[in-house]
Design an enzyme around this catalytic site. Structure first.
Site, PDB file in Angstrom:
ATOM      1  N   SER A  49       0.720  -1.248   0.530  1.00  0.00           N
ATOM      2  CA  SER A  49       0.294   0.175  -0.288  1.00  0.00           C
ATOM      3  C   SER A  49       0.630   1.393  -0.165  1.00  0.00           C
ATOM      4  CB  SER A  49      -0.870   0.096   1.649  1.00  0.00           C
ATOM      5  OG  SER A  49      -0.330   0.039   2.602  1.00  0.00           O
ATOM      6  N   CYS A  79      -6.968  -6.413   0.100  1.00  0.00           N
ATOM      7  CA  CYS A  79      -5.277  -6.193   0.753  1.00  0.00           C
ATOM      8  C   CYS A  79      -4.993  -4.679   0.906  1.00  0.00           C
ATOM      9  CB  CYS A  79      -4.493  -7.219   0.231  1.00  0.00           C
ATOM     10  SG  CYS A  79      -3.717  -7.731   1.895  1.00  0.00           S
ATOM     11  N   ARG A 105      -2.531  -2.626   9.189  1.00  0.00           N
ATOM     12  CA  ARG A 105      -1.448  -3.285   8.581  1.00  0.00           C
ATOM     13  C   ARG A 105      -0.559  -4.856   8.912  1.00  0.00           C
ATOM     14  NH1 ARG A 105       2.661   0.008   5.963  1.00  0.00           N
ATOM     15  NH2 ARG A 105       2.908  -1.310   4.303  1.00  0.00           N
ATOM     16  N   ARG A 133      -0.070 -11.459   3.667  1.00  0.00           N
ATOM     17  CA  ARG A 133       0.429 -10.361   5.054  1.00  0.00           C
ATOM     18  C   ARG A 133      -0.719  -9.617   5.267  1.00  0.00           C
ATOM     19  NH1 ARG A 133       4.865  -7.737   2.992  1.00  0.00           N
ATOM     20  NH2 ARG A 133       4.984  -6.671   4.762  1.00  0.00           N
ATOM     21  N   HIS A 168      -7.978 -11.993  -0.586  1.00  0.00           N
ATOM     22  CA  HIS A 168      -7.408 -12.368  -2.052  1.00  0.00           C
ATOM     23  C   HIS A 168      -8.486 -12.955  -2.886  1.00  0.00           C
ATOM     24  CE1 HIS A 168      -3.897  -9.720  -2.069  1.00  0.00           C
ATOM     25  NE2 HIS A 168      -3.664 -10.145  -0.906  1.00  0.00           N
ATOM     26  N   GLU A 170      -9.242 -12.749  -5.486  1.00  0.00           N
ATOM     27  CA  GLU A 170      -8.504 -13.119  -6.606  1.00  0.00           C
ATOM     28  C   GLU A 170      -8.024 -14.507  -7.332  1.00  0.00           C
ATOM     29  OE1 GLU A 170      -7.742 -10.979  -4.894  1.00  0.00           O
ATOM     30  OE2 GLU A 170      -5.401 -10.387  -5.101  1.00  0.00           O
TER      31      GLU A 170
HETATM   32  N1  GLN Z   1       1.183  -6.198   3.693  1.00  0.00           N
HETATM   33  C1  GLN Z   1       0.916  -5.409   1.997  1.00  0.00           C
HETATM   34  C2  GLN Z   1       0.149  -3.235   3.253  1.00  0.00           C
HETATM   35  O1  GLN Z   1       0.375  -3.672   3.954  1.00  0.00           O
HETATM   36  C3  GLN Z   1      -0.463  -5.533   1.774  1.00  0.00           C
HETATM   37  C4  GLN Z   1      -0.375  -7.199   1.463  1.00  0.00           C
HETATM   38  C5  GLN Z   1      -1.096  -7.820   0.258  1.00  0.00           C
HETATM   39  O2  GLN Z   1      -1.946  -6.998   0.173  1.00  0.00           O
HETATM   40  N2  GLN Z   1      -1.061  -8.461  -0.445  1.00  0.00           N
HETATM   41  O3  GLN Z   1       0.272  -2.984   2.116  1.00  0.00           O
END
Ligand code: GLN
Length: 188
Positions: A49, A79, A105, A133, A168, A170
């Site tokens: 992000s 995500c 996050r 994550r 996710h 997708e």
């Molecule tokens: N850890 C990522 C973040 O903080 C997000 C992880 C993901 O999009 N799979 O942006």
């Protein structure tokens, strides 16, 4: 119907594959001029992000997309895309800040960074959920509706034209969350 997919970084191609499967027209948004093309809904993919946020800012797209979201364009963030939409991100800046949720996050710790489960999604039923994550939603405000909870943590929510999942959809074979979003686009 035509869907734009933000393609600055991250897992944008996978969303394109799902839309192909569903026979929905889509194109990638990489720079300002791509926003001139007509589209009815936008997907913000997973990735990092902070990287996506900075690229959005530098390219001048952050403001323009924010305006469209505020004007009611349906948007689906997965995500990192969820983090981009959140009004409050714990210990981090917010980006679009259009959705009244508070987000944490990398919320599942190192060992649990990635995991898979099957849980209820409101209005759909049991669906596969792949977390990579992932963030979780610590709190929702105003008219934000909680759509899924895993281990006591909110992992999907909707506020009017904005839909987010910490997982996710997708990367699994199940297309129902995308269909849920496409319904929002059709009924906008
Ligand atoms: N850890 C990522 C973040 O903080 C997000 C992880 C993901 O999009 N799979 O942006």
């Amino acid at each position: 119907m035509r869907i734009g997919i933000l393609a600055l970084q991250g897992a944008f191609a996978e969303h394109g594959h799902v839309l192909d499967k569903l026979g929905v027209e889509h194109f990638e948004i990489r720079q300002q001029k791509d926003l001139e093309r007509p589209f009815d809904g936008l997907i913000l993919p997973g990735g990092e992000s902070t990287v996506m946020g900075k690229l959005l800012e530098e390219s001048g797209m952050l403001e323009r997309i924010r305006k469209r979201i505020e004007d009611g364009m349906p948007v689906f963030g997965t995500c990192a895309g969820l983090i981009l939409l959140a009004r409050e991100v714990e210990e981090n800046p917010s980006w679009f800040g259009t959705m009244r949720i508070q987000v944490k996050r990398n919320a599942y710790g190192r060992q649990l960074g990635s995991f898979y489960t099957e849980q209820e999604f409101k209005g759909i039923g049991k669906i596969p959920m792949a977390f990579i994550r992932a963030p979780y939603i610590a709190d929702v405000y105003e008219d934000t509706e909680v759509l899924a909870v895993v281990n006591g943590k909110i992992v999907a929510a909707r506020q009017k034209n904005q839909l987010v999942t910490a997982f996710h959809p997708e990367v699994t074979e199940d297309t129902r969350v995308h269909e849920y979003f496409l319904n929002m686009v059709t009924n906008q």
